[in-house]
Design an enzyme around this catalytic site. Sequence first.
Site, PDB file in Angstrom:
ATOM      1  N   VAL A 137      69.933  -3.900  -3.060  1.00  0.00           N
ATOM      2  CA  VAL A 137      68.953  -2.722  -2.326  1.00  0.00           C
ATOM      3  C   VAL A 137      67.615  -2.957  -1.879  1.00  0.00           C
ATOM      4  CG1 VAL A 137      70.421  -1.285  -3.982  1.00  0.00           C
ATOM      5  CG2 VAL A 137      68.323  -2.168  -4.707  1.00  0.00           C
ATOM      6  N   ASN A 155      71.207   4.416  -8.513  1.00  0.00           N
ATOM      7  CA  ASN A 155      71.414   3.948  -9.834  1.00  0.00           C
ATOM      8  C   ASN A 155      70.564   2.648 -10.131  1.00  0.00           C
ATOM      9  OD1 ASN A 155      72.496   3.867 -13.096  1.00  0.00           O
ATOM     10  ND2 ASN A 155      73.662   2.207 -11.909  1.00  0.00           N
ATOM     11  N   SER A 179      64.364   8.146 -15.039  1.00  0.00           N
ATOM     12  CA  SER A 179      64.298   7.855 -16.403  1.00  0.00           C
ATOM     13  C   SER A 179      63.331   8.834 -17.458  1.00  0.00           C
ATOM     14  CB  SER A 179      63.877   6.853 -16.920  1.00  0.00           C
ATOM     15  OG  SER A 179      63.594   6.378 -18.345  1.00  0.00           O
ATOM     16  N   TYR A 206      57.161   0.277 -14.987  1.00  0.00           N
ATOM     17  CA  TYR A 206      58.530   0.905 -14.886  1.00  0.00           C
ATOM     18  C   TYR A 206      58.260   2.564 -15.035  1.00  0.00           C
ATOM     19  CZ  TYR A 206      63.391   2.356 -16.524  1.00  0.00           C
ATOM     20  OH  TYR A 206      64.708   2.918 -16.753  1.00  0.00           O
ATOM     21  N   LYS A 250      59.585   5.375 -12.133  1.00  0.00           N
ATOM     22  CA  LYS A 250      60.440   6.510 -12.581  1.00  0.00           C
ATOM     23  C   LYS A 250      59.630   7.910 -12.319  1.00  0.00           C
ATOM     24  CE  LYS A 250      64.103   3.971 -13.611  1.00  0.00           C
ATOM     25  NZ  LYS A 250      65.031   3.908 -12.466  1.00  0.00           N
TER      26      LYS A 250
HETATM   27  N1  NAP Z   1      69.898   1.861 -20.191  1.00  0.00           N
HETATM   28  C1  NAP Z   1      68.868   2.784 -20.456  1.00  0.00           C
HETATM   29  O1  NAP Z   1      68.483   3.036 -21.479  1.00  0.00           O
HETATM   30  C2  NAP Z   1      68.224   3.318 -19.149  1.00  0.00           C
HETATM   31  C3  NAP Z   1      67.431   4.586 -19.437  1.00  0.00           C
HETATM   32  C4  NAP Z   1      66.977   5.186 -18.598  1.00  0.00           C
HETATM   33  C5  NAP Z   1      67.178   5.129 -17.466  1.00  0.00           C
HETATM   34  N2  NAP Z   1      68.056   3.983 -16.825  1.00  0.00           N
HETATM   35  C6  NAP Z   1      67.955   3.688 -15.353  1.00  0.00           C
HETATM   36  O2  NAP Z   1      69.765   3.778 -15.332  1.00  0.00           O
HETATM   37  C7  NAP Z   1      69.943   2.749 -14.268  1.00  0.00           C
HETATM   38  C8  NAP Z   1      70.970   1.683 -14.557  1.00  0.00           C
HETATM   39  O3  NAP Z   1      70.450   1.134 -15.845  1.00  0.00           O
HETATM   40  P1  NAP Z   1      71.572   0.307 -16.760  1.00  0.00           P
HETATM   41  O4  NAP Z   1      70.703   0.438 -18.123  1.00  0.00           O
HETATM   42  O5  NAP Z   1      72.801   0.566 -16.509  1.00  0.00           O
HETATM   43  O6  NAP Z   1      70.990  -1.074 -16.090  1.00  0.00           O
HETATM   44  P2  NAP Z   1      71.808  -2.555 -16.001  1.00  0.00           P
HETATM   45  O7  NAP Z   1      72.901  -2.489 -17.176  1.00  0.00           O
HETATM   46  O8  NAP Z   1      70.760  -3.532 -16.232  1.00  0.00           O
HETATM   47  O9  NAP Z   1      72.400  -2.571 -14.800  1.00  0.00           O
HETATM   48  C9  NAP Z   1      71.669  -2.653 -13.522  1.00  0.00           C
HETATM   49  C10 NAP Z   1      72.520  -2.645 -12.382  1.00  0.00           C
HETATM   50  O10 NAP Z   1      71.633  -2.706 -11.072  1.00  0.00           O
HETATM   51  C11 NAP Z   1      72.088  -3.551 -10.475  1.00  0.00           C
HETATM   52  N3  NAP Z   1      70.780  -4.157  -9.606  1.00  0.00           N
HETATM   53  C12 NAP Z   1      69.586  -4.714 -10.199  1.00  0.00           C
HETATM   54  N4  NAP Z   1      68.863  -5.034  -9.068  1.00  0.00           N
HETATM   55  C13 NAP Z   1      69.658  -4.742  -7.849  1.00  0.00           C
HETATM   56  C14 NAP Z   1      69.222  -4.993  -6.788  1.00  0.00           C
HETATM   57  N5  NAP Z   1      68.057  -5.467  -6.125  1.00  0.00           N
HETATM   58  N6  NAP Z   1      70.303  -4.681  -5.760  1.00  0.00           N
HETATM   59  C15 NAP Z   1      71.342  -3.895  -6.165  1.00  0.00           C
HETATM   60  N7  NAP Z   1      71.690  -3.784  -7.369  1.00  0.00           N
HETATM   61  C16 NAP Z   1      70.737  -4.171  -8.150  1.00  0.00           C
HETATM   62  C17 NAP Z   1      72.701  -4.692 -11.473  1.00  0.00           C
HETATM   63  O11 NAP Z   1      73.600  -5.459 -10.514  1.00  0.00           O
HETATM   64  P3  NAP Z   1      73.378  -6.896  -9.943  1.00  0.00           P
HETATM   65  O12 NAP Z   1      72.488  -7.648 -11.202  1.00  0.00           O
HETATM   66  O13 NAP Z   1      74.642  -7.440 -10.099  1.00  0.00           O
HETATM   67  O14 NAP Z   1      72.667  -6.756  -8.833  1.00  0.00           O
HETATM   68  C18 NAP Z   1      73.736  -3.809 -12.356  1.00  0.00           C
HETATM   69  O15 NAP Z   1      74.447  -3.311 -11.632  1.00  0.00           O
HETATM   70  C19 NAP Z   1      68.446   2.109 -13.972  1.00  0.00           C
HETATM   71  O16 NAP Z   1      67.853   2.847 -12.770  1.00  0.00           O
HETATM   72  C20 NAP Z   1      67.572   2.398 -14.959  1.00  0.00           C
HETATM   73  O17 NAP Z   1      66.263   2.393 -14.812  1.00  0.00           O
HETATM   74  C21 NAP Z   1      68.369   3.330 -18.075  1.00  0.00           C
END
Ligand code: NAP
Length: 258
Positions: free
Chosen positions: A66, A92, A144, A157, A161
């Site tokens: 992205v 996302n 977030s 971070y 957000k």
């Molecule tokens: N988990 C939580 O507690 C939490 C809480 C609040 C908000 N969030 C937000 O929710 C979203 C998803 O989080 P998650 O917990 O599911 O994270 P995750 O498990 O680390 O997954 C992140 C996803 O983003 C992709 N990604 C990372 N860098 C990228 C790039 N440069 N281009 C395209 N894709 C990219 C990764 O795939 P690749 O590595 O294959 O590219 C993966 O599919 C994020 O925005 C995070 O900040 C998460």
Amino acid sequence: MTFTAKPTDGPVWITGASEGIGAHLAREFSKEGFTVYVSARTTEKLEALSAENNGSGKIVPLTLDVTDRDKAAEAVALMEKEAGPPAAVVLNAGTFKPQRAGEITFDALDLVRDVNVGGVLNCLLPAIDAMKRSEKGQIAVVASCAGYGGLPNNASYGLTKAGLINMCESMKFDLDRMGIKIQVVTPGFVDTPLTEKNEFPMPFLIEGEEAARRIYDGMRSDGFEITFPKRLTYILKFINLLPYPLYFWATKMATKGG
Ligand SMILES: NC(=O)c1ccc[n+]([C@@H]2O[C@H](COP(=O)([O-])OP(=O)(O)OC[C@H]3O[C@@H](n4cnc5c(N)ncnc54)[C@H](OP(=O)(O)O)[C@@H]3O)[C@@H](O)[C@H]2O)c1
């Protein structure tokens, strides 16, 4: 009435969908009969997701970093050519690096900012152009609850957000007039690869499947914010209403000294 996508309205595009919340959300939409384009950098994981049998819909891998602005525009153009303008887009993709003041490096700051803010905008602007052409669409930006106010160990971070929440609020005024629904997603802690590495306590941690269901249901509503679990995010909202001395005291207490 704001727009809520049906499978016949066009494809859904989810970024950051190779694992974690994005992959679970792709399964939800596919189960409900949508054609879902899934983007991330890791093609093999997207292909494995696509190979799962998910109800009446289908999952189409669309590899994308992205942070690559031109490639993001090309991805939207390809999707439009193959399946029509996106009816729904979930921005996302995100990354997290704990960083304390005094230890922040420009490299780490650039990475978090480039993915969490630059990556959202690189996908959002061409998606809006496509939705303008089709005169409908819905967008969910995953921020977030860490964007509500400053939390310890969270400077880079948090700034991304908080910026996303503000940007969505701002864009809503114009997108409403264009018939495009924009929503901001503010999760608490979700059990995903992103949080697996956290060494601090994560109160009210929920499963990725539950988070995806909350986002899917929220996207079918007209509410601007999709937030969960409310037992955490509403407490944070309340703390953020307090005068600063009380805010810092309560946050320090809640995070065991910051
Ligand atoms: N988990 C939580 O507690 C939490 C809480 C609040 C908000 N969030 C937000 O929710 C979203 C998803 O989080 P998650 O917990 O599911 O994270 P995750 O498990 O680390 O997954 C992140 C996803 O983003 C992709 N990604 C990372 N860098 C990228 C790039 N440069 N281009 C395209 N894709 C990219 C990764 O795939 P690749 O590595 O294959 O590219 C993966 O599919 C994020 O925005 C995070 O900040 C998460």
